[in-house]
Scaffold this motif. Structure first.
Motif, PDB file in Angstrom:
ATOM      1  N   GLN A 140     -52.051 -14.937  36.413  1.00 14.82           N
ATOM      2  CA  GLN A 140     -51.684 -13.532  36.255  1.00 14.82           C
ATOM      3  C   GLN A 140     -51.795 -13.141  34.781  1.00 14.82           C
ATOM      4  O   GLN A 140     -51.097 -13.698  33.928  1.00 14.82           O
ATOM      5  CB  GLN A 140     -50.265 -13.283  36.753  1.00 14.82           C
ATOM      6  CG  GLN A 140     -50.104 -13.440  38.262  1.00 14.82           C
ATOM      7  CD  GLN A 140     -48.695 -13.116  38.709  1.00 14.82           C
ATOM      8  OE1 GLN A 140     -47.741 -13.811  38.371  1.00 14.82           O
ATOM      9  NE2 GLN A 140     -48.551 -12.040  39.463  1.00 14.82           N
ATOM     10  N   VAL A 141     -52.669 -12.179  34.506  1.00 12.79           N
ATOM     11  CA  VAL A 141     -52.916 -11.743  33.132  1.00 12.79           C
ATOM     12  C   VAL A 141     -52.941 -10.216  33.087  1.00 12.79           C
ATOM     13  O   VAL A 141     -53.588  -9.576  33.924  1.00 12.79           O
ATOM     14  CB  VAL A 141     -54.256 -12.300  32.593  1.00 12.79           C
ATOM     15  CG1 VAL A 141     -54.505 -11.808  31.171  1.00 12.79           C
ATOM     16  CG2 VAL A 141     -54.268 -13.822  32.646  1.00 12.79           C
ATOM     17  N   ILE A 142     -52.235  -9.645  32.134  1.00 13.10           N
ATOM     18  CA  ILE A 142     -52.279  -8.202  31.874  1.00 13.10           C
ATOM     19  C   ILE A 142     -53.066  -7.977  30.587  1.00 13.10           C
ATOM     20  O   ILE A 142     -52.731  -8.556  29.548  1.00 13.10           O
ATOM     21  CB  ILE A 142     -50.869  -7.610  31.739  1.00 13.10           C
ATOM     22  CG1 ILE A 142     -50.116  -7.697  33.071  1.00 13.10           C
ATOM     23  CG2 ILE A 142     -50.932  -6.151  31.264  1.00 13.10           C
ATOM     24  CD1 ILE A 142     -48.680  -7.232  32.983  1.00 13.10           C
ATOM     25  N   ASP A 143     -54.102  -7.172  30.660  1.00 11.37           N
ATOM     26  CA  ASP A 143     -54.902  -6.828  29.482  1.00 11.37           C
ATOM     27  C   ASP A 143     -54.421  -5.466  28.977  1.00 11.37           C
ATOM     28  O   ASP A 143     -54.664  -4.437  29.613  1.00 11.37           O
ATOM     29  CB  ASP A 143     -56.384  -6.773  29.836  1.00 11.37           C
ATOM     30  CG  ASP A 143     -57.276  -6.588  28.609  1.00 11.37           C
ATOM     31  OD1 ASP A 143     -56.760  -6.145  27.558  1.00 11.37           O
ATOM     32  OD2 ASP A 143     -58.478  -6.874  28.708  1.00 11.37           O
ATOM     33  N   THR A 144     -53.746  -5.457  27.842  1.00 10.17           N
ATOM     34  CA  THR A 144     -53.170  -4.212  27.336  1.00 10.17           C
ATOM     35  C   THR A 144     -54.230  -3.242  26.824  1.00 10.17           C
ATOM     36  O   THR A 144     -53.949  -2.043  26.697  1.00 10.17           O
ATOM     37  CB  THR A 144     -52.146  -4.491  26.221  1.00 10.17           C
ATOM     38  OG1 THR A 144     -52.701  -5.427  25.285  1.00 10.17           O
ATOM     39  CG2 THR A 144     -50.861  -5.076  26.807  1.00 10.17           C
ATOM     40  N   VAL A 145     -55.435  -3.717  26.536  1.00 11.54           N
ATOM     41  CA  VAL A 145     -56.514  -2.788  26.195  1.00 11.54           C
ATOM     42  C   VAL A 145     -56.836  -1.921  27.419  1.00 11.54           C
ATOM     43  O   VAL A 145     -56.951  -0.689  27.323  1.00 11.54           O
ATOM     44  CB  VAL A 145     -57.770  -3.539  25.719  1.00 11.54           C
ATOM     45  CG1 VAL A 145     -58.956  -2.582  25.638  1.00 11.54           C
ATOM     46  CG2 VAL A 145     -57.532  -4.178  24.356  1.00 11.54           C
ATOM     47  N   LYS A 146     -56.947  -2.554  28.581  1.00 10.47           N
ATOM     48  CA  LYS A 146     -57.237  -1.806  29.807  1.00 10.47           C
ATOM     49  C   LYS A 146     -56.088  -0.862  30.145  1.00 10.47           C
ATOM     50  O   LYS A 146     -56.312   0.285  30.554  1.00 10.47           O
ATOM     51  CB  LYS A 146     -57.487  -2.782  30.956  1.00 10.47           C
ATOM     52  CG  LYS A 146     -58.754  -3.601  30.813  1.00 10.47           C
ATOM     53  CD  LYS A 146     -58.960  -4.523  31.998  1.00 10.47           C
ATOM     54  CE  LYS A 146     -60.251  -5.324  31.854  1.00 10.47           C
ATOM     55  NZ  LYS A 146     -60.445  -6.258  32.991  1.00 10.47           N
TER      56      LYS A 146
ATOM     57  N   LYS B 119     -56.264   2.155  27.809  1.00 12.70           N
ATOM     58  CA  LYS B 119     -57.368   3.066  28.116  1.00 12.70           C
ATOM     59  C   LYS B 119     -57.089   3.882  29.374  1.00 12.70           C
ATOM     60  O   LYS B 119     -57.540   5.029  29.488  1.00 12.70           O
ATOM     61  CB  LYS B 119     -58.671   2.276  28.266  1.00 12.70           C
ATOM     62  CG  LYS B 119     -59.205   1.758  26.929  1.00 12.70           C
ATOM     63  CD  LYS B 119     -60.532   1.049  27.091  1.00 12.70           C
ATOM     64  CE  LYS B 119     -61.084   0.629  25.736  1.00 12.70           C
ATOM     65  NZ  LYS B 119     -62.385  -0.064  25.858  1.00 12.70           N
ATOM     66  N   GLU B 120     -56.352   3.305  30.313  1.00 13.92           N
ATOM     67  CA  GLU B 120     -55.978   4.057  31.515  1.00 13.92           C
ATOM     68  C   GLU B 120     -54.917   5.105  31.197  1.00 13.92           C
ATOM     69  O   GLU B 120     -54.933   6.206  31.743  1.00 13.92           O
ATOM     70  CB  GLU B 120     -55.461   3.098  32.584  1.00 13.92           C
ATOM     71  CG  GLU B 120     -56.546   2.216  33.197  1.00 13.92           C
ATOM     72  CD  GLU B 120     -55.973   1.171  34.141  1.00 13.92           C
ATOM     73  OE1 GLU B 120     -54.731   1.132  34.308  1.00 13.92           O
ATOM     74  OE2 GLU B 120     -56.759   0.397  34.712  1.00 13.92           O
ATOM     75  N   MET B 121     -53.989   4.752  30.291  1.00 14.02           N
ATOM     76  CA  MET B 121     -52.924   5.680  29.929  1.00 14.02           C
ATOM     77  C   MET B 121     -53.420   6.799  29.024  1.00 14.02           C
ATOM     78  O   MET B 121     -52.974   7.936  29.121  1.00 14.02           O
ATOM     79  CB  MET B 121     -51.788   4.916  29.236  1.00 14.02           C
ATOM     80  CG  MET B 121     -51.030   3.970  30.135  1.00 14.02           C
ATOM     81  SD  MET B 121     -49.725   3.062  29.255  1.00 14.02           S
ATOM     82  CE  MET B 121     -48.577   4.398  28.879  1.00 14.02           C
ATOM     83  N   PHE B 122     -54.356   6.457  28.109  1.00 21.01           N
ATOM     84  CA  PHE B 122     -54.826   7.417  27.109  1.00 21.01           C
ATOM     85  C   PHE B 122     -56.355   7.447  27.083  1.00 21.01           C
ATOM     86  O   PHE B 122     -56.973   6.948  26.140  1.00 21.01           O
ATOM     87  CB  PHE B 122     -54.279   7.049  25.722  1.00 21.01           C
ATOM     88  CG  PHE B 122     -52.801   6.768  25.692  1.00 21.01           C
ATOM     89  CD1 PHE B 122     -51.878   7.785  25.897  1.00 21.01           C
ATOM     90  CD2 PHE B 122     -52.335   5.484  25.484  1.00 21.01           C
ATOM     91  CE1 PHE B 122     -50.518   7.531  25.873  1.00 21.01           C
ATOM     92  CE2 PHE B 122     -50.985   5.216  25.462  1.00 21.01           C
ATOM     93  CZ  PHE B 122     -50.068   6.242  25.661  1.00 21.01           C
TER      94      PHE B 122
END
Length: 237
Positions: free
Chosen positions: A116-122, A125-128
């Motif tokens: 399980q990995v969360i990519d904060t770049v993605k 980009k979804e948020m802003f």
């Protein structure tokens, strides 16, 4: 849930061929959205010159010469991260390098140890959409003081990422957050039969108040904090 903010520094960008290597790993642990204070940090001898990457991370060949090889720390690193959800800024880069280092030693890939990995770049980009998604840009957006980040550093960047992620996911837009009996966050869900439903008031415990004050004090050490009273001027002598 156990989550780990992770960052690496490397000699370059080419992990696919193994030409470039990891020179630093930094990890910060969080459980149930609370930072535990546990970290993992190590510098590594990459068994090659760092080349132009020194201008990014500031780690010279001379500094890294007596540092351990990846093989010497692989087991302890695995023990720290295994089973946790990883939160990484541009995850494919760091996971690619760590998988490469593990495969060189015929050890289990990090992507298997931590599926399980969360990519904060993605996430950013979804948020802003259309906005910059670099760590510096997100620190600016959330008013997180990163003035001390003159060079990239794995542990420092992991610590900043933890602050950014908590700010990105705090969900304070909803007045009903944390209420067990609130099925939605819309205004209509708070009204039944034309009358407003009573809201449960959850008081902070003494321990939670103390933890809150500690967090504010830590923020105050890094720069001005809106939630702390301004410091009185010290009279000159």
């Amino acid at each position: 849930m156990r989550q780990i903010f992770l960052d690496t520094e490397t000699t370059g960008l080419d992990w696919r061929s193994g030409a470039d290597r990891v020179v630093e790993i930094g990890c910060v642990e969080m459980e149930d959205r609370r930072l535990t204070g546990r970290t993992y940090h190590v510098y590594l001898n990459p068994e090659r010159d760092v080349g132009d990457s020194e201008r990014i991370h500031g780690l010279s060949d001379a500094f890294l010469a007596d540092k351990p090889l990846y093989a010497a720390i692989a087991a302890e690193f695995e023990a720290f991260v295994a089973g946790a959800e990883l939160i990484i800024h541009n995850a494919s880069f760091d996971i690619g390098f760590l998988n490469m280092e593990q495969e060189r030693l015929r050890r289990t890939k990090v992507s298997v140890l931590c599926p399980q990995v969360i990519d904060t770049v993605k996430v950013a980009k979804e948020m802003f959409p259309g906005k910059k998604a670099s760590l510096d840009a997100l620190c600016d957006r959330y008013a997180i003081n990163n003035a001390h980040r003159t060079l990239h550093g794995a542990l420092l960047d992991a610590e900043l990422l933890a602050e950014v992620y908590l700010a990105m996911t705090r969900g304070q837009e909803s007045l009903t957050i944390g209420l067990d009996d609130a099925p939605t966050t819309t205004a209509s869900s708070l009204v039944l039969g034309g009358e407003r439903r009573p809201l449960r008031v959850l008081r902070a415990s003494d321990l939670e108040v103390a933890e809150h004050e500690k967090v504010l004090a830590d923020i105050g050490k890094k720069g001005p904090c809106l939630w702390l009273p301004p410091q009185e001027a010290v009279p000159s002598t």
